[in-house]
Structure formats: C-alpha cells, structure tokens
Design a protein around this motif. Structure first.
Motif, PDB file in Angstrom:
ATOM      1  N   TRP A 295       1.027  -1.124  -0.457  1.00  0.00           N
ATOM      2  CA  TRP A 295      -0.161  -0.053   0.214  1.00  0.00           C
ATOM      3  C   TRP A 295       0.718   1.292  -0.063  1.00  0.00           C
ATOM      4  CZ3 TRP A 295      -3.485   1.761   4.573  1.00  0.00           C
ATOM      5  CH2 TRP A 295      -4.805   2.566   3.717  1.00  0.00           C
ATOM      6  N   ALA A 296       2.170   1.604   0.983  1.00  0.00           N
ATOM      7  CA  ALA A 296       2.785   2.554   0.315  1.00  0.00           C
ATOM      8  C   ALA A 296       3.213   2.598   0.194  1.00  0.00           C
ATOM      9  CB  ALA A 296       4.131   2.740   1.883  1.00  0.00           C
ATOM     10  N   ALA A 312       3.915   1.038   7.561  1.00  0.00           N
ATOM     11  CA  ALA A 312       3.654   0.938   9.057  1.00  0.00           C
ATOM     12  C   ALA A 312       2.725  -0.522  10.009  1.00  0.00           C
ATOM     13  CB  ALA A 312       3.420   2.293   9.705  1.00  0.00           C
ATOM     14  N   TYR A 313       2.928  -0.691  11.085  1.00  0.00           N
ATOM     15  CA  TYR A 313       2.555  -1.293  11.749  1.00  0.00           C
ATOM     16  C   TYR A 313       1.853  -0.716  13.089  1.00  0.00           C
ATOM     17  CZ  TYR A 313       3.988  -4.496   7.304  1.00  0.00           C
ATOM     18  OH  TYR A 313       3.681  -5.321   6.223  1.00  0.00           O
ATOM     19  N   PHE A 314       0.553  -1.177  13.465  1.00  0.00           N
ATOM     20  CA  PHE A 314       0.336  -0.889  15.423  1.00  0.00           C
ATOM     21  C   PHE A 314      -1.014  -2.115  15.055  1.00  0.00           C
ATOM     22  CE2 PHE A 314      -1.885   1.407  11.489  1.00  0.00           C
ATOM     23  CZ  PHE A 314      -2.963   1.396  11.579  1.00  0.00           C
ATOM     24  N   ALA A 315      -1.461  -1.390  16.279  1.00  0.00           N
ATOM     25  CA  ALA A 315      -2.652  -2.598  17.552  1.00  0.00           C
ATOM     26  C   ALA A 315      -3.484  -1.235  18.208  1.00  0.00           C
ATOM     27  CB  ALA A 315      -1.674  -3.260  18.321  1.00  0.00           C
ATOM     28  N   GLY A 328      -0.263  -1.281   7.802  1.00  0.00           N
ATOM     29  CA  GLY A 328      -0.584   0.050   6.459  1.00  0.00           C
ATOM     30  C   GLY A 328       0.071   1.172   6.523  1.00  0.00           C
ATOM     31  N   VAL A 329      -0.549   2.152   6.526  1.00  0.00           N
ATOM     32  CA  VAL A 329       0.398   3.349   6.454  1.00  0.00           C
ATOM     33  C   VAL A 329       0.801   4.128   6.959  1.00  0.00           C
ATOM     34  CG1 VAL A 329       0.795   3.067   3.825  1.00  0.00           C
ATOM     35  CG2 VAL A 329      -0.919   5.222   4.453  1.00  0.00           C
ATOM     36  N   GLN A 330       1.553   4.799   7.380  1.00  0.00           N
ATOM     37  CA  GLN A 330       1.894   6.734   8.362  1.00  0.00           C
ATOM     38  C   GLN A 330       1.952   7.584   7.273  1.00  0.00           C
ATOM     39  OE1 GLN A 330       4.815   6.597  11.594  1.00  0.00           O
ATOM     40  NE2 GLN A 330       3.767   8.827  11.908  1.00  0.00           N
ATOM     41  N   THR A 351      -5.912   3.224  -3.682  1.00  0.00           N
ATOM     42  CA  THR A 351      -4.551   2.597  -4.023  1.00  0.00           C
ATOM     43  C   THR A 351      -5.008   1.380  -2.921  1.00  0.00           C
ATOM     44  OG1 THR A 351      -3.658   4.370  -2.270  1.00  0.00           O
ATOM     45  CG2 THR A 351      -2.704   3.720  -4.574  1.00  0.00           C
ATOM     46  N   ALA A 352      -5.536   1.351  -1.041  1.00  0.00           N
ATOM     47  CA  ALA A 352      -6.283   0.598  -0.900  1.00  0.00           C
ATOM     48  C   ALA A 352      -6.828  -0.190  -1.473  1.00  0.00           C
ATOM     49  CB  ALA A 352      -6.741   0.772   0.495  1.00  0.00           C
TER      50      ALA A 352
END
Length: 411
Positions: A295-296, A312-315, A328-330, A351-352
């Motif tokens: 995606w980025a 980016a990866y996050f919870a 996803g992205v930042q 784009t997603a």
C-alpha cells in the motif's frame, strides 16, 4: 581564499537565525488576538446588560490557557448565566458520539446544558428555558465539513432565531489555513450531522465566516448575528503562527498535525480500515489485517505533493481492530503548503482498494455522508483513478468557492 567548512556552516547558521528572528519579530508585531481577546479588551461592551449563555468546550481558552468561562464568570462586567456543551461535552470528557448531559459545573456552579444531537425547536426550548438573552459561540474548529462543531454552530444559530435570541460568534483561526476550499460539496439529500448544508469537504473558513455564510445562504430566517473577528491572522497562517496553545478539540484530534490530514483521511471512517483511532496518531495511521508494504509503495508511486507514506504496523487500543496488530501506512506531510489533504485521502482509498482484496465500504455507506454524495464511492468501485474522482467534483466546488468568497473576513 575559499572559506573553511566551519565558516560556511557558521555563516549559514547565522543567516538562518537572522531569518527566524526577523520572522518572529514580524509575528510579534501582528500578534494574533482571538475574538474573545478582543471582546475582553473592549470591556465586554457587546454583552452589556445581557444575560449571556456560551456554547463552548475545552478549546475556549485564553492565551495563558485559562478557560473563558472561568474568566467571564469571575468578571463582574459579564452576566454569564449558562453554558451549552457540544459533542464530547463542555469539559471534554466524552468520546466520539457522546456528550456530558445536563449538570452544574463544579468550578463555577453554572448550569451546563447538552446541545449534542439537538436542533430546531428542541434546542430553541433549551435556550428559552435557560433565560439567556444572547448566545455566544467560541469553539476551535479544524477546517473539515464533517467535524461536527460547525454544525453545532449552525443548529445553535437556527435555534437562537427560533427562540428570539441574539447570537455572537467569537472567532478563532482555521488551524490548517483559510487559503482554499477543497473537495466535494455536499448534496442536500445526504445531509446529516456531519454535513447539514452544501459546503466543501475542506471549507477553508473560520467559524465567524461560516456563521455569516450560514446566516445569509442557509438559514430560513436570519438570526441577529454579530461576529467578533480576530486581529493579526492571515489566511496563509497555520496554527503554529498563532502563538496560541493547542487544546485537542476532541479526543482524537491531539495535535494540529492531526487536523492537517483529517479532512482527507477521515474518509477511512467509511471503510473497514482503521483510521487510527486507539493510537497516538489518529488519522495519520491507517490500516487493516492483511495490508502490507504494497500500500505504501502504491501510494508513493503517485508522487502526491507534500506527502510521503511509510509502511507501518500498529495495534489500536480501541475502535476497529482493537488489540490486533495490523498493517498499513503512516501519512508524513513534509510540505504542508503543497499538501492537498482531500486529494490525498482519495488517493489512499483508490490504492488501498487496488492492493488489498479485503477492502470494503461500511455497510451503511457512511462514506457517502462523509463525501456528501454517492459519487466518490461509485467512481472508485467502477475503477476510476484519483484524477478522475477529483475531476468529478470540480464544477460544484467552483460554485461553492464563488459563494464562499462573499463571506471572507481576512486576507
């Protein structure tokens, strides 16, 4: 003789310091004064002899971070008799979609009335029962049509007219500048509390300018309206030029940088992707289970002005995907003057959908309420690219820009 590297660095540093000092001096000469500051400076003469109620929240503060309700309550020149709280509440304790209800403020003893999701005659009855003569509005907006405080303003203006009250708006800066209106204009059949009237997605106006627009273009009958403008604000100013402290206008608007991207990335509320709620960077972090570096990469290939995207990866700690690690992205804005948040938001949706087979709209088509029509959703579903989607709203945007121009108060 060629100067040494040290000399070059010293000269460059001195030049930078000099430029910064010059800019700082210029800013001091035109120090921004909010509508409240100017009202107080004039001894509250505009409110003389009136019972006053104020629609505000934690953003209604002075330059030294005191709340204006506390300041006005302590001043014998103002007969402040009621407070009206919007979404999230007067003191800001409620999350999105909530309010604080009716209570007496512990700090001042003033009655606090809840305006959230109230409009028309029901809200007019609250104004009447409060006994006020004048309703004052002072809330920091963030420049996006779907941020509900501008529709609290609209609803309160309409209710004040029905109740026979005068209405005063104390102006504050648009934190993302007032340079331009951007994005699609709401179609009336899609009106909700995230968009009552035909306004563009990023309106590029202050609340006082919007109040003038509402009064002349949208209210069935105009309310007796007065606006107290700012001094020292330019349309090209971002929030950091104001010298004012930033108070989060809502729990998921922690910084002015959040506001910068919000009018575009809030569109992800209308999808099955996380819009970053439950992280320290809401609306800058976007993602879902199954998304990865592709995606980025796809977003960066578009070379959108002023912005880059980081894998980016996050919870998230609450909201969508709570407790799950997602990809996803930042969004990293590196040139805010060139950055177009609405175009960027559309590009990220496009784009997603291209890189992730799991992409879906919310079942209630909330995206249509956010964009103001079904056009964005149906065009993206049909395979339209970013340029085609953006081109689809230009005619309506041009018309709104012509209308908007009549109500601008600043250069």
């Amino acid at each position: 003789m060629r100067p040494s590297r040290r000399a070059v660095i010293t000269t460059a540093t001195a030049a930078a310091v000099s430029a910064t000092s010059t800019a700082s001096a210029a800013q001091r000469r035109r120090r921004l004064r909010t509508g409240f500051e100017r009202l107080a400076q004039d001894g509250y003469s505009l409110l003389d002899g009136e019972k006053v109620g104020i629609v505000t929240n934690p953003t209604g503060i002075t330059r030294d971070a005191r709340h204006i309700v506390d300041v006005m309550h302590a001043d014998a020149r103002v007969d402040l008799t009621a407070v009206f709280g919007p979404e999230h509440g007067f003191r800001g304790t409620a999350q999105a979609g909530g309010s604080e209800g009716r209570y007496d403020d512990p700090a001042t003893g003033l009655p606090v009335h809840d305006t959230y999701l109230k409009s028309g005659r029901a809200l007019a009855d609250i104004f009447t029962a409060s006994g006020v003569d004048t309703v004052v509005f002072d809330i920091q907006d963030v420049g996006a049509r779907f941020y509900t405080y501008i529709w609290t303003l609209y609803d309160c203006m309409e209710a004040a007219q029905l109740a026979g009250k005068r209405f005063v708006v104390l102006d504050r800066p648009n934190p993302v500048t007032g340079r331009a209106a951007l994005g699609p204009v709401l179609h009336k059949e899609f009106a909700t509390f995230v968009g009552r009237q035909p306004v563009s997605q990023a309106h590029g106006m202050t609340v006082a300018e919007l109040a003038r627009l509402f009064n002349e273009e949208f209210l069935t009958e105009a309310v007796p309206l007065e606006t107290v403008t700012m001094s020292g604000w330019k349309r090209s100013d971002f929030y950091d030029a104001s010298g004012l402290p930033w108070v989060p206008p809502s729990p998921n608007m922690p910084t002015p940088e959040t506001a910068l991207v919000y009018s575009g990335t809030c569109l992800f509320e209308g999808t099955n992707l996380s819009e970053g709620r439950g992280t320290t960077r809401p609306f800058e972090l976007l993602g879902a289970e199954g998304l990865d570096r592709r995606w980025a990469a796809a977003a960066n290939e578009l070379a959108l002005p002023g912005v880059r995207f980081r894998e980016a990866y996050f919870a998230p700690t609450f909201s969508k995907y709570q407790g799950k690690t997602i990809g996803g992205v930042q969004v990293h804005v590196h040139d805010r003057a060139a950055f177009d948040p609405v175009r960027t938001g559309i590009a990220l949706l496009v784009t997603a959908k291209q890189v992730w087979s799991g992409f879906a709209w919310r079942p209630d088509n909330w995206i249509d309420k956010l964009t103001g029509s079904a056009r964005v959703r149906t065009m993206i579903d049909a395979g339209a690219d970013t340029d085609a989607v953006v081109a689809g709203w230009q005619e309506g945007l041009a018309a709104f820009r012509r209308t908007r121009r009549k109500y601008l108060l600043y250069r």
